[in-house]
Scaffold this motif. Structure first.
Motif, PDB file in Angstrom:
ATOM      1  N   CYS A   1       0.818  -1.216   0.000  1.00  0.00           N
ATOM      2  CA  CYS A   1       0.000   0.000   0.000  1.00  0.00           C
ATOM      3  C   CYS A   1       0.854   1.270   0.000  1.00  0.00           C
ATOM      4  N   GLU A   2       0.318   2.307  -0.578  1.00  0.00           N
ATOM      5  CA  GLU A   2       1.007   3.588  -0.661  1.00  0.00           C
ATOM      6  C   GLU A   2       1.351   4.128   0.727  1.00  0.00           C
ATOM      7  N   TRP A   3       0.405   4.002   1.676  1.00  0.00           N
ATOM      8  CA  TRP A   3       0.630   4.601   2.996  1.00  0.00           C
ATOM      9  C   TRP A   3       1.029   3.585   4.057  1.00  0.00           C
ATOM     10  N   CYS A   4       1.509   2.421   3.652  1.00  0.00           N
ATOM     11  CA  CYS A   4       1.935   1.404   4.614  1.00  0.00           C
ATOM     12  C   CYS A   4       2.997   1.976   5.555  1.00  0.00           C
ATOM     13  N   ASP A   5       2.852   1.729   6.863  1.00  0.00           N
ATOM     14  CA  ASP A   5       3.827   2.243   7.821  1.00  0.00           C
ATOM     15  C   ASP A   5       4.836   1.178   8.252  1.00  0.00           C
TER      16      ASP A   5
ATOM     17  N   LEU B   1     -13.957  -5.393   9.549  1.00  0.00           N
ATOM     18  CA  LEU B   1     -13.350  -4.821   8.352  1.00  0.00           C
ATOM     19  C   LEU B   1     -12.809  -3.440   8.702  1.00  0.00           C
ATOM     20  N   LYS B   2     -11.592  -3.176   8.295  1.00  0.00           N
ATOM     21  CA  LYS B   2     -10.954  -1.889   8.598  1.00  0.00           C
ATOM     22  C   LYS B   2     -10.672  -1.135   7.310  1.00  0.00           C
ATOM     23  N   ILE B   3     -11.025   0.137   7.301  1.00  0.00           N
ATOM     24  CA  ILE B   3     -10.777   0.989   6.138  1.00  0.00           C
ATOM     25  C   ILE B   3      -9.987   2.201   6.614  1.00  0.00           C
ATOM     26  N   VAL B   4      -8.794   2.375   6.082  1.00  0.00           N
ATOM     27  CA  VAL B   4      -7.958   3.516   6.445  1.00  0.00           C
ATOM     28  C   VAL B   4      -8.362   4.720   5.594  1.00  0.00           C
ATOM     29  N   ILE B   5      -8.539   5.859   6.262  1.00  0.00           N
ATOM     30  CA  ILE B   5      -9.049   7.059   5.602  1.00  0.00           C
ATOM     31  C   ILE B   5      -7.979   8.145   5.597  1.00  0.00           C
ATOM     32  N   LYS B   6      -7.623   8.624   4.418  1.00  0.00           N
ATOM     33  CA  LYS B   6      -6.668   9.720   4.301  1.00  0.00           C
ATOM     34  C   LYS B   6      -7.367  11.051   4.039  1.00  0.00           C
ATOM     35  N   ASP B   7      -8.433  11.026   3.241  1.00  0.00           N
ATOM     36  CA  ASP B   7      -9.076  12.273   2.836  1.00  0.00           C
ATOM     37  C   ASP B   7     -10.561  12.031   2.568  1.00  0.00           C
TER      38      ASP B   7
ATOM     39  N   VAL C   1     -14.378  -0.655  11.161  1.00  0.00           N
ATOM     40  CA  VAL C   1     -13.525   0.324  11.821  1.00  0.00           C
ATOM     41  C   VAL C   1     -12.986   1.275  10.761  1.00  0.00           C
ATOM     42  N   LEU C   2     -13.206   2.563  10.947  1.00  0.00           N
ATOM     43  CA  LEU C   2     -12.597   3.579  10.087  1.00  0.00           C
ATOM     44  C   LEU C   2     -11.410   4.154  10.850  1.00  0.00           C
ATOM     45  N   GLN C   3     -10.238   4.078  10.235  1.00  0.00           N
ATOM     46  CA  GLN C   3      -9.012   4.505  10.901  1.00  0.00           C
ATOM     47  C   GLN C   3      -8.353   5.609  10.096  1.00  0.00           C
ATOM     48  N   PRO C   4      -8.164   6.790  10.684  1.00  0.00           N
ATOM     49  CA  PRO C   4      -7.484   7.847   9.934  1.00  0.00           C
ATOM     50  C   PRO C   4      -6.037   7.491   9.669  1.00  0.00           C
ATOM     51  N   ALA C   5      -5.583   7.697   8.450  1.00  0.00           N
ATOM     52  CA  ALA C   5      -4.163   7.560   8.162  1.00  0.00           C
ATOM     53  C   ALA C   5      -3.409   8.558   9.031  1.00  0.00           C
ATOM     54  N   TRP C   6      -2.203   8.191   9.451  1.00  0.00           N
ATOM     55  CA  TRP C   6      -1.441   9.029  10.366  1.00  0.00           C
ATOM     56  C   TRP C   6      -1.270  10.435   9.781  1.00  0.00           C
TER      57      TRP C   6
ATOM     58  N   GLU D   1       6.253   7.418  15.314  1.00  0.00           N
ATOM     59  CA  GLU D   1       6.513   6.480  14.209  1.00  0.00           C
ATOM     60  C   GLU D   1       7.780   5.675  14.477  1.00  0.00           C
ATOM     61  N   MET D   2       7.692   4.824  15.493  1.00  0.00           N
ATOM     62  CA  MET D   2       8.805   3.957  15.867  1.00  0.00           C
ATOM     63  C   MET D   2       8.588   2.540  15.333  1.00  0.00           C
TER      64      MET D   2
END
Length: 209
Positions: A33-37, A142-148, A169-174, A205-206
């Protein structure tokens, strides 16, 4: 099994947020994913015998094991690891990206599945595996990460177009606006949870948390 790291920490996201867990992070991902941490899990890693990993699980003080990645379900020994951990009396949270079949991992009530649905900002070409929706249980989510806002609209449309009775679960991207997400959900008829990444609030972000 190809492992990136094994560590003790607090579950930072999803419906089990805040619970101490032993994290077993595998190497390799099939979508990236583009925003994978955890991009460091895409490469390298070290091969560890399944028996050695299960010995670590056995000695761990935590009741819960988080099996994550990368994408843990592409590992050859994934099912054997899960079954072995269950035999040791552990409960298991599996974090998977939604593109790999989950059917074989719904074998116990002591397994919870965190299944991603990738939003547009993830820039993932491999589609969500719709068949997985048949196997999601009341204990899974089901989890959906939200950037915008585009991601948020995607999530709302996905939920309305699929099984509304599932746990979402809606999770804001960091770094994204969690208030925007929360305010928008309040205006809908959707019964979903909006949860931040607790581990990043605590540690930043460790790696290894």
């Amino acid at each position: 099994m190809l492992i990136t790291e094994i560590f003790h920490s607090i579950q930072g996201e999803g419906t089990l947020i805040g619970i101490p867990m032993l994290f077993v992070r595998t190497n390799v991902c099939n979508i990236r994913c583009e925003w994978c941490d955890t991009k460091y899990s895409f490469y390298g890693g070290r091969e560890i015998a399944l028996s050695d990993i299960l010995n670590i699980v056995k000695e761990a003080k935590e009741q819960w094991v988080c099996f994550t990645g990368g994408e843990p379900l592409v590992q050859r020994d994934a099912l054997s690891f899960v079954e072995g951990s269950l035999k040791l009396g552990k409960k298991i949270l599996i974090e998977t990206n939604g593109t790999v079949p989950i059917r074989n991992f719904t074998i116990s009530d002591n397994i919870v599945l965190d299944v991603d649905v990738k939003s547009p900002s993830a820039k993932v070409r491999k589609p969500f595996l719709e068949e997985n929706l048949k196997y999601i249980r009341d204990t899974d989510y089901l989890k959906i990460v939200i950037k915008d806002r585009e991601d948020l609209d995607f999530a709302i449309n996905f939920i309305r177009g699929h099984r509304k009775n599932l746990n979402y679960v809606l999770q804001p991207a960091w770094g994204s606006d969690i208030r925007m997400i929360a305010d928008a959900i309040v205006e809908t008829d959707l019964n979903v949870r909006v949860l931040p990444q607790l581990h990043k609030i605590m540690y930043g972000e460790m790696r290894g948390v």
